[in-house]
Design an enzyme around this catalytic site. Structure first.
Site, mmCIF file in Angstrom:
data_model
loop_
_atom_site.group_PDB
_atom_site.id
_atom_site.type_symbol
_atom_site.label_atom_id
_atom_site.label_comp_id
_atom_site.label_asym_id
_atom_site.label_seq_id
_atom_site.Cartn_x
_atom_site.Cartn_y
_atom_site.Cartn_z
ATOM 1 N N ILE A 191 0.866 -1.174 0.000
ATOM 2 C CA ILE A 191 0.000 0.000 0.000
ATOM 3 C C ILE A 191 0.902 1.223 0.000
ATOM 4 C CG2 ILE A 191 -2.025 -1.063 1.059
ATOM 5 C CD1 ILE A 191 -1.187 -0.025 3.741
ATOM 6 N N ASP A 192 0.381 2.345 -0.444
ATOM 7 C CA ASP A 192 1.183 3.559 -0.587
ATOM 8 C C ASP A 192 1.688 4.062 0.756
ATOM 9 O OD1 ASP A 192 0.593 3.501 -3.308
ATOM 10 O OD2 ASP A 192 -1.135 4.832 -3.088
ATOM 11 N N LYS A 193 2.737 4.861 0.678
ATOM 12 C CA LYS A 193 3.328 5.464 1.879
ATOM 13 C C LYS A 193 2.272 6.149 2.735
ATOM 14 C CE LYS A 193 6.485 9.172 3.297
ATOM 15 N NZ LYS A 193 7.461 10.195 2.843
ATOM 16 N N ARG A 230 -7.150 5.395 -5.859
ATOM 17 C CA ARG A 230 -6.928 6.829 -6.081
ATOM 18 C C ARG A 230 -7.220 7.216 -7.528
ATOM 19 N NH1 ARG A 230 -0.932 7.521 -4.020
ATOM 20 N NH2 ARG A 230 -1.370 9.730 -4.451
#
Length: 306
Positions: free
Chosen positions: A138-140, A239
């Site tokens: 998963i993204d930062k 997103r």
């Protein structure tokens, strides 16, 4: 050395060997697949072949991964929020702001640094030395649940579940404006944005099938709280998809407005529910993570302003 056997399914027949490997093994890049083929670590029906070979249904493909090499990724004593752990898997609740694995500019303070300290040598080696144990990411600036493989057998099982879309992955997201439908499915492919290497784009370069199921949980007038369930798992999928339907995530300056609200530093996105079949027992397991303070604080501020 670890070995994986893949039997080509009918729906994957016709793909180039390198493209097949990248598609069949989640988080295996096409470049790494090419390297494995070039290093004669891939056989098809017992024979070495070229990356341009078109795979056929029922082809038996064996991948012999090299022994994990020593690297300069240092184990770090970083606290982990461990939701579940046994001899095969760990489920962690990643905080917002933590990078999952080392990359250019982020060689320490990552989740990998933390799990290397916690697990020692007990991590799968399938994704190479930089990403031991990492099955998905998963993204930062996305918080929430991740599953990590402690051995190659577990990694293979979890990766296959991701490939066939049987893993439950549900997120909470706060988006701009009012979504009129109570439920909707976004089914548009995602590829690279040729104008910005940091972004992905609907129908971008080398697009891959991407499906997100969205359910409205609460409407706030200017904002909508939704549950977003992944059917596929492309980079930045939620997103990109929500921005595509003109409802970008609050705080997401990459795909939405550049102005940050409520003192945010990143998108309002939390991986809340994670479910999978345990690779050893065959039991379905599901985990849930409460919304973190950064998320609930913004919701409280919105509530008070209404």
């Amino acid at each position: 050395m670890s070995e994986i056997l893949k039997i080509v399914s009918a729906d994957m027949a016709g793909k180039r060997l390198d493209a097949y490997l990248a598609a069949a093994i989640p988080d295996l890049s096409r470049n790494y697949a090419e390297m494995l083929i070039g290093d004669r670590r891939v056989t098809v029906n017992g024979k070495e072949t070229l990356k341009k070979y078109k795979v056929k249904e029922n082809d038996r493909i064996v991948i012999n991964y090299p022994e994990p090499r020593k690297i300069d990724v240092t184990p770090e004593n970083i606290p982990l929020d461990i939701v579940y752990e046994d001899e095969d898997v760990i489920v962690v609740n990643k905080p917002r702001g933590m990078v999952v694995h080392p990359s250019a500019g982020n060689y320490d303070g990552t989740l990998v640094n933390a799990i290397m300290y916690h697990c020692g040598d007990s991590l799968s080696s399938i994704n190479g030395a930089i990403r031991p144990g990492i099955v998905h990411r998963i993204d930062k600036n996305t918080s929430g649940l991740l599953m990590i493989a402690k051995n190659n057998r577990a990694h293979e099982s979890l990766a296959e579940q991701l490939r066939v879309h049987s893993v439950t992955r549900e997120y909470r997201a706060l988006v701009y404006d009012n979504i009129r439908e109570d439920e909707l499915t976004i089914d548009v492919p995602i590829g690279r944005d040729e104008r910005n290497r940091l972004r992905k784009a609907v129908n971008g370069s080398n697009p891959k099938n991407a499906v997100t199921h969205v359910k409205v949980l609460k409407r706030y007038g200017k904002y909508t709280l939704v549950a977003a369930r992944l059917e596929t798992g492309r980079t930045h999928q939620i997103r990109v998809h929500l921005s595509h339907i003109k409802h970008p995530l609050v705080g997401d300056t990459t795909y939405g407005p550049k102005k940050q609200l409520y003192g945010l530093d990143g998108q309002m996105l939390h991986a809340k529910t994670l479910g999978f079949i345990h690779p050893r027992t065959g039991e379905y397991m599901e985990f849930d993570s409460e919304l973190p303070p950064y998320f609930t604080d913004v919701l409280d501020k919105i509530e008070r302003s209404m």
